[in-house]
Design an enzyme around this catalytic site. Structure first.
Site: not given
Lengths: 328, 376
Positions: B126, B129, B161, B244, B357
């Site tokens: 992926q 980020s 990853s 996901e 969070e």
């Protein structure tokens, strides 16, 4: 035939009917008078105490699943444990061949209160007018008569709902012991009520967080408050999913019924207490006062936790044992 | 509501059990590098050869199109047989990239990639980020400038990853110059062998390198590799994240019910001790995570965002189970071992794929309806 966890129509209908009954007869503000004693007539008329008994025993022919969901609804309204005790007492009476007594209990004619008897403490909850009690002891559940009971009023935790202390536990005799099936129903339904308490506390807290303003905005827009609310929602979801697993296992007499019910009974009091605590915290000063309803959830959670008692959960085999350890 | 099985489903379960018993590799999976790639691909090829890959994929695309019930049965057998972790280097391909292509890809993209994924012939990673775009994914800056029938990519991705052993990457980049937030993005299939790509593996706190930083220096990718339309990447990416949060995590969630039994077996606490109390609570929560997994898969209609509740419960419970394992091991935990390795790895559970969070914000705002926070 396949796995399916969509609530059925019957369940939806029962809960809808129960909700109107609870809103009309057991609004939360009834408890602003701490001497208030919950009457059982509306629930008895509803057939609540024999919901899951087979029709040939005079029951409504529903199952432990509908009954568990009904008790979650009762829990939201902080029903006195008299409702639990009456349901269990009718069962015990039938098990021991006392059909007439079962009828009298189910119709509300014979009032049965709940009680707890541990090594040092013996309490009855709202015993006024009760002829019998279903007492939770460390060895199980007993239906006893109160004719010769020697009791005195006690002050409940935080000057809460009516409570009496049994002066001499021998004065009520041994009574009739619940069998394993009824003991499991006791754990299931008491846990369901704890779920109801946890839900009510979550909803009250979320409601308040969305309206109470500080620093010019609702406190629910602050992450610290949001995360408390999220934790309450997570707890409710865990217990409610586990309640369905346990209720289905009990209803169908599945092998994992003991495991699923014990897991539920382990979780439900913890989550109810957590949600009651967070609900008080989110309400701030008013949450700490006796003038708001918030504190009632905490006290009810403590009461129900003690009525529930504890089991040795680790001794029960898990349905998810690794294959190498599955008994042949 | 019922949890009863038809005879065909029981047969399916027993068949799965027998197959796994005969086929689960005896050797544990290597933690990193090409040996981990070879191991995972070989396992997936073996699954595929017997009709056990692409379980949730529709049959039209070579999948098994399993019902939610059978998915649960398969994964329960899978985790009880201690089969290789489903969160290996084939995870992104099977659970993100493949389903995204099925939902949004062109015929050419599907025909080329889907069989390669299912048969265990390609690894995906992926590329979402960035150093400056973590929880705030929409602030990503890697650009793709349209140049004729190509886009020219420049920038940097991180926490990708298995990037260093992957064949393809699902790459989310800003293709519309001057666009902001979730507008003007594109979701692109990036061939990891293209010139201009530099990959630097990053060692994690467990001492293994399975994620990486990826740098793009004038990487030319054909426009035909865009999935779901130019400048429409956010919608495509949301498809991926939605997947996901639904089914892919099922195996991990169910696995906790096995792990807690192994931990109880390791600890063997005397009744009434503090350890027995802690393990009882963990065991009850593992049962509840299993119940939530069932509910998420088996209740109609699916409730949006329920995935956040089970995902977060799973992540935090996984961490607590491993922390407890380390407490039980005492000084023994100072040496490397399976529980210790998994303990350190478990720190990523509340970070990767949406921090705890952020998940709590989602629960509070989307499920409970609390007012949104002020955002930039």
């Amino acid at each position: 035939m396949s796995y399916d966890l969509t609530p059925g129509e019957e369940l939806t209908h029962i809960l809808y009917a129960a909700q109107s009954l609870l809103d009309a007869n057991y609004p939360l503000d009834r408890l602003r008078d701490s001497a208030h004693v919950d009457g059982m007539a509306p629930l008895a008329d509803f057939g609540a105490f024999l919901l899951s008994l087979p029709e040939e025993s005079g029951g409504a022919g529903f199952s432990a699943l509908e009954e568990a969901h009904l008790h979650a609804a009762l829990g939201r309204h902080l029903l006195a444990p008299t409702a639990l005790a009456s349901t269990l007492a009718a069962r015990i009476a039938l098990e021991t061949g006392r059909d007439g007594l079962a009828q009298a209990i189910a119709s509300g004619e014979t009032r049965v209160c709940a009680g707890v008897s541990t090594r040092n403490d013996h309490f009855l909850f709202e015993p006024d007018g009760a002829a019998m009690a279903v007492i939770r002891t460390d060895d199980g559940l007993n239906l006893v008569g109160l004719k010769d009971a020697e009791m005195e009023p006690a002050t409940a935790m935080g000057h809460g709902r009516p409570l009496s202390r049994l002066k001499d536990v021998r004065s009520v005799g041994n009574g009739f012991k619940a069998d394993e099936e009824t003991a499991r129903l006791h754990a299931l339904l008491t846990s369901a009520q704890l779920l109801g308490v946890a839900r009510a506390a979550r909803d009250l807290a979320v409601d308040y967080a969305g309206t109470r303003e500080q620093f010019g905005r609702p406190i629910g827009s602050f992450q610290a408050i949001k995360h408390h609310c999220a934790n309450m929602a997570i707890g409710v979801e865990m217990v409610s999913a586990q309640l369905d697993m346990a209720a289905i296992a009990v209803r169908d007499g599945r092998e994992d019924a003991a495991f699923q019910t014990a897991a539920l009974a382990r979780l439900a009091p913890r989550v109810a207490l957590q949600n009651a605590r967070l609900c008080i915290q989110i309400h701030g000063g008013i949450g700490f006062s006796a003038e708001a309803d918030v504190q009632l959830f905490l006290k009810q959670a403590h009461l129900l936790r003690n009525y529930l008692g504890a089991t040795d959960f680790l001794s029960l085999p898990s349905p998810m044992f690794p294959l190498a350890k599955v008994p042949a | 509501m019922m949890l009863e099985l038809a005879p065909e489903d029981v047969a399916f379960r027993l068949n799965a059990r027998d197959w796994l018993k005969a086929n689960v590799p005896a050797a544990p999976a290597p933690h990193e590098g090409h040996p981990s790639r070879e191991y995972a691909l070989e396992w997936l090829a073996r699954l595929h050869a017997s009709g056990w890959s692409g379980l949730a994929w529709p049959a039209d695309y070579g999948g098994q199109g399993l019902s939610p019930t059978r998915m649960i049965l398969w994964y329960e057998e899978y985790v009880r047989a201690r089969a290789p972790s489903a969160l290996d280097c084939t995870f992104v391909a099977l659970n993100h990239a493949g389903p995204t292509l099925i939902a949004c890809g062109t015929e050419r993209q599907k025909t080329f990639h889907l069989p390669r994924i299912l048969e265990g012939r390609s690894i995906w990673c992926q590329g979402f980020s960035e150093p400056g775009a973590g929880s705030d994914l929409a602030s990503l800056k890697t650009t793709g400038r349209v140049d004729g029938d190509h886009i020219v990519v420049n920038g940097q991705k991180i926490w990708s990853s298995f990037a260093h052993i992957a064949d393809y990457q699902e790459l989310l980049i800003r293709t519309e110059p001057g666009s902001a937030r979730n507008k003007g993005l594109s979701w692109v299939i990036c061939d990891m062998t293209l010139p201009g790509i530099t990959i630097r593996p990053i060692c994690n706190m467990a001492g293994v390198s399975h994620f990486a930083e990826v740098f793009y220096d004038d990487v030319r990718i054909p426009l035909s590799e865009i999935v779901g339309g130019l400048h429409n990447g956010w919608n495509t990416a949301m498809t991926t994240l939605g997947i996901e949060r639904r089914t892919a995590a099922m195996t991990l969630q169910l696995e906790l019910s096995v792990k807690i039994e192994e931990l109880i077996d390791l600890a063997r606490p005397a009744p009434g001790t503090a350890a027995a109390e802690i393990l009882s609570d963990l065991r009850a929560e593992a049962a509840a995570v299993r119940a939530m997994t069932y509910r998420t898969a088996l209740r109609e209609p699916a409730t949006p965002f329920d995935g956040s509740l089970v995902r977060l419960s799973y992540a935090e419970l996984a961490q607590r189970i491993h922390r407890t394992a380390v407490d039980i091991l005492g000084a023994g935990a100072l040496a490397e071992g399976p529980w210790v390795h998994d303990y350190l790895e478990s720190y990523s559970e509340t970070i990767a794929g949406g921090t705890a969070e952020i998940q709590r914000n989602i629960i509070a705002e989307r499920i409970l309806g609390l007012p949104r926070e002020a955002r930039a």
